[in-house]
Design a protein around this motif. Structure first.
Motif, PDB file in Angstrom:
ATOM      1  N   VAL A 216       0.827  -1.206   0.000  1.00 46.78           N
ATOM      2  CA  VAL A 216       0.000   0.000   0.000  1.00 46.78           C
ATOM      3  C   VAL A 216       0.867   1.264   0.000  1.00 46.78           C
ATOM      4  N   ARG A 217       0.313   2.292  -0.602  1.00 47.17           N
ATOM      5  CA  ARG A 217       0.885   3.633  -0.580  1.00 47.17           C
ATOM      6  C   ARG A 217      -0.286   4.589  -0.766  1.00 47.17           C
ATOM      7  N   PRO A 218      -0.675   5.364   0.226  1.00 43.01           N
ATOM      8  CA  PRO A 218       0.065   5.692   1.456  1.00 43.01           C
ATOM      9  C   PRO A 218       0.043   4.559   2.491  1.00 43.01           C
ATOM     10  N   SER A 219       1.053   4.590   3.342  1.00 46.75           N
ATOM     11  CA  SER A 219       1.236   3.569   4.363  1.00 46.75           C
ATOM     12  C   SER A 219       1.012   4.147   5.753  1.00 46.75           C
ATOM     13  N   ALA A 220       0.157   3.490   6.527  1.00 45.52           N
ATOM     14  CA  ALA A 220      -0.025   3.880   7.924  1.00 45.52           C
ATOM     15  C   ALA A 220       1.259   3.677   8.712  1.00 45.52           C
ATOM     16  N   ASP A 221       1.982   2.602   8.422  1.00 39.77           N
ATOM     17  CA  ASP A 221       3.239   2.358   9.133  1.00 39.77           C
ATOM     18  C   ASP A 221       4.191   3.544   8.990  1.00 39.77           C
ATOM     19  N   LEU A 222       4.352   4.031   7.768  1.00 40.96           N
ATOM     20  CA  LEU A 222       5.287   5.141   7.561  1.00 40.96           C
ATOM     21  C   LEU A 222       4.796   6.419   8.221  1.00 40.96           C
ATOM     22  N   LEU A 223       3.475   6.682   8.169  1.00 37.70           N
ATOM     23  CA  LEU A 223       2.952   7.865   8.859  1.00 37.70           C
ATOM     24  C   LEU A 223       3.209   7.757  10.357  1.00 37.70           C
ATOM     25  N   PHE A 224       2.862   6.624  10.942  1.00 36.30           N
ATOM     26  CA  PHE A 224       3.037   6.463  12.386  1.00 36.30           C
ATOM     27  C   PHE A 224       4.512   6.556  12.783  1.00 36.30           C
ATOM     28  N   GLU A 225       5.396   5.937  12.005  1.00 35.68           N
ATOM     29  CA  GLU A 225       6.831   6.015  12.312  1.00 35.68           C
ATOM     30  C   GLU A 225       7.327   7.454  12.204  1.00 35.68           C
ATOM     31  N   SER A 226       6.788   8.191  11.236  1.00 33.24           N
ATOM     32  CA  SER A 226       7.184   9.581  11.041  1.00 33.24           C
ATOM     33  C   SER A 226       6.742  10.460  12.208  1.00 33.24           C
ATOM     34  N   VAL A 227       5.480  10.345  12.619  1.00 33.00           N
ATOM     35  CA  VAL A 227       5.020  11.179  13.735  1.00 33.00           C
ATOM     36  C   VAL A 227       5.714  10.776  15.033  1.00 33.00           C
ATOM     37  N   ALA A 228       5.997   9.494  15.199  1.00 29.46           N
ATOM     38  CA  ALA A 228       6.697   9.042  16.405  1.00 29.46           C
ATOM     39  C   ALA A 228       8.093   9.654  16.479  1.00 29.46           C
ATOM     40  N   ALA A 229       8.796   9.670  15.341  1.00 26.68           N
ATOM     41  CA  ALA A 229      10.131  10.247  15.320  1.00 26.68           C
ATOM     42  C   ALA A 229      10.093  11.750  15.560  1.00 26.68           C
ATOM     43  N   ALA A 230       9.055  12.416  15.042  1.00 27.48           N
ATOM     44  CA  ALA A 230       8.978  13.871  15.146  1.00 27.48           C
ATOM     45  C   ALA A 230       8.477  14.341  16.512  1.00 27.48           C
ATOM     46  N   TYR A 231       7.513  13.615  17.106  1.00 25.50           N
ATOM     47  CA  TYR A 231       6.817  14.129  18.289  1.00 25.50           C
ATOM     48  C   TYR A 231       6.876  13.225  19.513  1.00 25.50           C
ATOM     49  N   GLY A 232       7.408  12.015  19.383  1.00 27.09           N
ATOM     50  CA  GLY A 232       7.580  11.139  20.547  1.00 27.09           C
ATOM     51  C   GLY A 232       6.322  10.979  21.368  1.00 27.09           C
ATOM     52  N   PRO A 233       6.380  11.342  22.661  1.00 29.63           N
ATOM     53  CA  PRO A 233       5.224  11.133  23.538  1.00 29.63           C
ATOM     54  C   PRO A 233       4.046  12.047  23.225  1.00 29.63           C
ATOM     55  N   GLY A 234       4.220  12.990  22.307  1.00 36.58           N
ATOM     56  CA  GLY A 234       3.137  13.884  21.934  1.00 36.58           C
ATOM     57  C   GLY A 234       2.225  13.329  20.864  1.00 36.58           C
ATOM     58  N   VAL A 235       2.373  12.040  20.538  1.00 37.71           N
ATOM     59  CA  VAL A 235       1.589  11.430  19.460  1.00 37.71           C
ATOM     60  C   VAL A 235       0.434  10.617  20.023  1.00 37.71           C
ATOM     61  N   LEU A 236      -0.739  10.795  19.414  1.00 36.02           N
ATOM     62  CA  LEU A 236      -1.885   9.936  19.670  1.00 36.02           C
ATOM     63  C   LEU A 236      -2.247   9.289  18.337  1.00 36.02           C
ATOM     64  N   ALA A 237      -2.060   7.972  18.233  1.00 37.47           N
ATOM     65  CA  ALA A 237      -2.298   7.243  16.986  1.00 37.47           C
ATOM     66  C   ALA A 237      -3.552   6.394  17.115  1.00 37.47           C
ATOM     67  N   CYS A 238      -4.369   6.378  16.052  1.00 36.24           N
ATOM     68  CA  CYS A 238      -5.620   5.611  16.039  1.00 36.24           C
ATOM     69  C   CYS A 238      -5.650   4.700  14.820  1.00 36.24           C
TER      70      CYS A 238
END
Length: 199
Positions: A109-131
């Motif tokens: 798949v493209r777009p990928s949820a995995d890549l979005l989640f990994e990206s926000v995790a790297a950028a915002y750490g504990p400030g991320v809420l993923a659903c």
């Protein structure tokens, strides 16, 4: 002042992933967040890459939030929903600037949820809420582990109530999910975490 590092004083971003059945799921979630939501919402919904999408327009009719297709080099704003365009991965950097990638597909798949989640995790750490909402396949499972590893919070739609249980089941099976909820309860929990002072 010391604070529990696992409980951020404020969330910075909400990231949502869905696939089959996702338009209904996204409509229910976004429609219940209400105007004035204080953080940006990034959305990956698997779309047919051969066609122009009207997903942003459809969702905009069902929520008070502003909804748009994400654009490269765009700076995210609170209360706005950014939808990954067809055939592009959606990523964000630490300055809140979006990028779109045509890198290879992840789990077909493209777009990928995995890549979005990994990206926000790297950028915002504990400030991320993923659903993770309804969807077939297992996209998002690696990503929720990345979010959890960086101290973020993960919500999954209850696979038993999802129209398609593959994505939420794969997320729950990682052990990285903090809340497993029926679709109609997710928005209230998101609001309670992001806007505790309004509860």
């Amino acid at each position: 002042m010391t604070a529990d590092r696992n409980v951020p004083e404020r969330y910075s971003v909400v990231a949502v992933a869905s696939s089959a059945g996702g338009i209904q799921g996204l409509s229910a979630l976004l429609g219940a967040l209400g105007a004035g939501f204080p953080v940006p919402v990034l959305v990956v919904q698997h779309l047919d890459p051969r066609h122009r999408t009207v997903l942003a327009e459809v969702l905009a009719r069902r929520t008070e939030l502003r909804v748009k297709l994400a654009e490269a080099e765009e700076h995210v704003r609170p209360g706005t929903v950014y939808v990954a365009p067809p055939d592009r991965h959606l990523l964000i950097d630490t300055d809140g600037v979006l990028s779109l990638s045509h890198a290879e597909m992840v789990h077909f798949v493209r777009p990928s949820a995995d890549l979005l989640f990994e990206s926000v995790a790297a950028a915002y750490g504990p400030g991320v809420l993923a659903c993770v909402l309804t969807g077939s396949g297992k996209d998002g499972a690696m990503g929720v582990e990345a979010v959890k590893t960086r101290g973020g919070t993960v919500i999954s739609q209850d696979p038993a109530t999802a129209e398609f249980s593959g994505m939420p089941r794969s997320a729950v099976d990682t052990g990285a999910v903090d809340f497993v909820l029926p679709l109609e309860e997710i928005a209230a929990v998101v609001r309670g975490l992001v806007e505790p002072e309004r509860q």
